[in-house]
Design a protein around this motif. Structure first.
Motif, mmCIF file in Angstrom:
data_model
loop_
_atom_site.group_PDB
_atom_site.id
_atom_site.type_symbol
_atom_site.label_atom_id
_atom_site.label_comp_id
_atom_site.label_asym_id
_atom_site.label_seq_id
_atom_site.Cartn_x
_atom_site.Cartn_y
_atom_site.Cartn_z
ATOM 1 N N ILE A 189 0.845 -1.191 0.000
ATOM 2 C CA ILE A 189 0.000 0.000 0.000
ATOM 3 C C ILE A 189 0.881 1.243 0.000
ATOM 4 N N ILE A 190 0.574 2.155 -0.904
ATOM 5 C CA ILE A 190 1.355 3.387 -1.061
ATOM 6 C C ILE A 190 0.412 4.577 -0.917
ATOM 7 N N GLY A 191 0.869 5.613 -0.241
ATOM 8 C CA GLY A 191 0.038 6.813 -0.114
ATOM 9 C C GLY A 191 0.119 7.382 1.283
ATOM 10 N N ASP A 192 -1.041 7.537 1.932
ATOM 11 C CA ASP A 192 -1.098 8.070 3.293
ATOM 12 C C ASP A 192 -0.173 7.269 4.201
ATOM 13 N N GLY A 193 0.844 7.928 4.741
ATOM 14 C CA GLY A 193 1.904 7.234 5.468
ATOM 15 C C GLY A 193 1.430 6.360 6.607
ATOM 16 N N GLU A 194 0.644 6.915 7.521
ATOM 17 C CA GLU A 194 0.216 6.187 8.712
ATOM 18 C C GLU A 194 -0.700 5.026 8.362
ATOM 19 N N ILE A 195 -1.672 5.272 7.490
ATOM 20 C CA ILE A 195 -2.616 4.218 7.120
ATOM 21 C C ILE A 195 -1.922 3.127 6.309
ATOM 22 N N SER A 196 -1.092 3.530 5.350
ATOM 23 C CA SER A 196 -0.352 2.555 4.544
ATOM 24 C C SER A 196 0.518 1.671 5.427
ATOM 25 N N GLU A 197 1.175 2.280 6.392
ATOM 26 C CA GLU A 197 2.056 1.526 7.285
ATOM 27 C C GLU A 197 1.277 0.477 8.073
ATOM 28 N N LYS A 198 0.086 0.835 8.541
ATOM 29 C CA LYS A 198 -0.735 -0.106 9.307
ATOM 30 C C LYS A 198 -1.146 -1.307 8.446
ATOM 31 N N ILE A 199 -1.594 -1.011 7.219
ATOM 32 C CA ILE A 199 -2.059 -2.097 6.344
ATOM 33 C C ILE A 199 -0.893 -2.975 5.921
ATOM 34 N N ASN A 200 0.218 -2.355 5.530
ATOM 35 C CA ASN A 200 1.388 -3.131 5.102
ATOM 36 C C ASN A 200 1.908 -4.029 6.226
ATOM 37 N N LYS A 201 1.833 -3.533 7.447
ATOM 38 C CA LYS A 201 2.278 -4.334 8.582
ATOM 39 C C LYS A 201 1.428 -5.596 8.729
ATOM 40 N N LYS A 202 0.112 -5.463 8.542
ATOM 41 C CA LYS A 202 -0.784 -6.621 8.638
ATOM 42 C C LYS A 202 -0.496 -7.629 7.524
ATOM 43 N N ILE A 203 -0.269 -7.130 6.323
ATOM 44 C CA ILE A 203 0.038 -8.016 5.197
ATOM 45 C C ILE A 203 1.350 -8.756 5.442
ATOM 46 N N LYS A 204 2.362 -8.038 5.878
ATOM 47 C CA LYS A 204 3.667 -8.678 6.092
ATOM 48 C C LYS A 204 3.638 -9.629 7.281
#
Length: 252
Positions: A54-69
């Motif tokens: 996920i790329i874009g809004d830093g805080e939200i992207s970071e949360k989603i990417n963390k769940k995926i990883k």
């Protein structure tokens, strides 16, 4: 003059709001064991990972990417550990290879090389809701491998996972509705126990899987092998048309 100043202030506030509410984008990524230094010039178990970032809004992207990883890390976790400690996909994949190498050294006659296939795909995307399908299939010895399918529903405004209570207006009502659909698909009469055809529902009580998925047209839930039936029966999937499910949903 005052009107001009007011309009200018409104324009500034509007632009600030737009900048704050950045849209997120979804990019496809991939990884294989060939990218690992531990596999240079030697035979390694196959590791194939296709996922999204996920790329874009830093805080939200970071949360989603963390769940995926975290899903990827957990899928590659071997041994007695139950909580992944890896910080990167490379680190998690290296751990998987190291366990195989150790097992191969201890058991030279190991039947076949281990392998891992992992995927994370976007299957639904609306202004407020993202749904990902999470699949993993691993072979780590024995007669066959084992795979699972699950789903991750995300609130796009917060980046947090949506719970059943947030998805459904009344989980109990939806479960009753879903049981009727499930019985119809599996040809289990309404008056018969839910286990009448040999399915493994504890205490003869229907239950939903731990996650449900969404597409544009359907709600999906999947019982993985051993959830309610034997390995030979494979995964058991039920799709319900969205127009039938809509009255039970809190989300659009």
């Amino acid at each position: 003059m005052n009107n001009r100043i007011a309009l200018l202030l409104l324009a500034i506030l509007f632009l600030a709001s737009c900048d704050k509410e950045k849209n997120i984008e979804i990019a496809s990524e991939s990884f294989t064991e060939k990218e690992l230094s531990i596999c240079e010039g030697v035979e390694c178990p196959e590791v194939t990972i296709n996922y999204v970032e996920i790329i874009g809004d830093g805080e939200i992207s970071e949360k989603i990417n963390k769940k995926i990883k975290n899903f990827i890390f957990s899928s590659l976790l071997m041994g007695e550990d139950t909580i992944p400690t890896a910080k990167t996909i490379q680190e998690a994949a290296t751990g998987f290879v190291e366990v195989y190498n150790a097992d191969k050294a201890q058991f030279p006659d190991l039947a076949g090389a281990y392998f891992a296939e992992i995927s994370v795909n976007e299957i639904y995307n609306s202004p407020e809701h993202l749904c990902f399908e999470l699949r993993q299939y691993l072979y780590t010895g024995g007669a066959h491998g084992y795979g699972t399918t699950s789903f991750l529903n995300i609130d796009k405004k917060t980046g947090e996972e949506l719970t059943f209570k947030e998805i459904f207006k009344n989980e109990k009502d939806f479960k009753s509705f879903a049981e009727k659909k499930f019985r119809n698909q599996q040809q289990i009469p309404s008056e018969a126990p839910i286990t009448a055809t040999g399915l493994w529902f504890e205490n003869d009580k229907f239950f939903l899987p731990k996650s449900v998925g969404f597409t544009k047209d359907s709600l999906i839930f999947v019982y993985n092998q051993y959830d309610i039936a034997s390995y030979a029966d494979g995964q058991i999937e039920l799709k319900i048309e969205m127009k039938e499910v809509a009255p039970f949903l809190n989300i659009q």
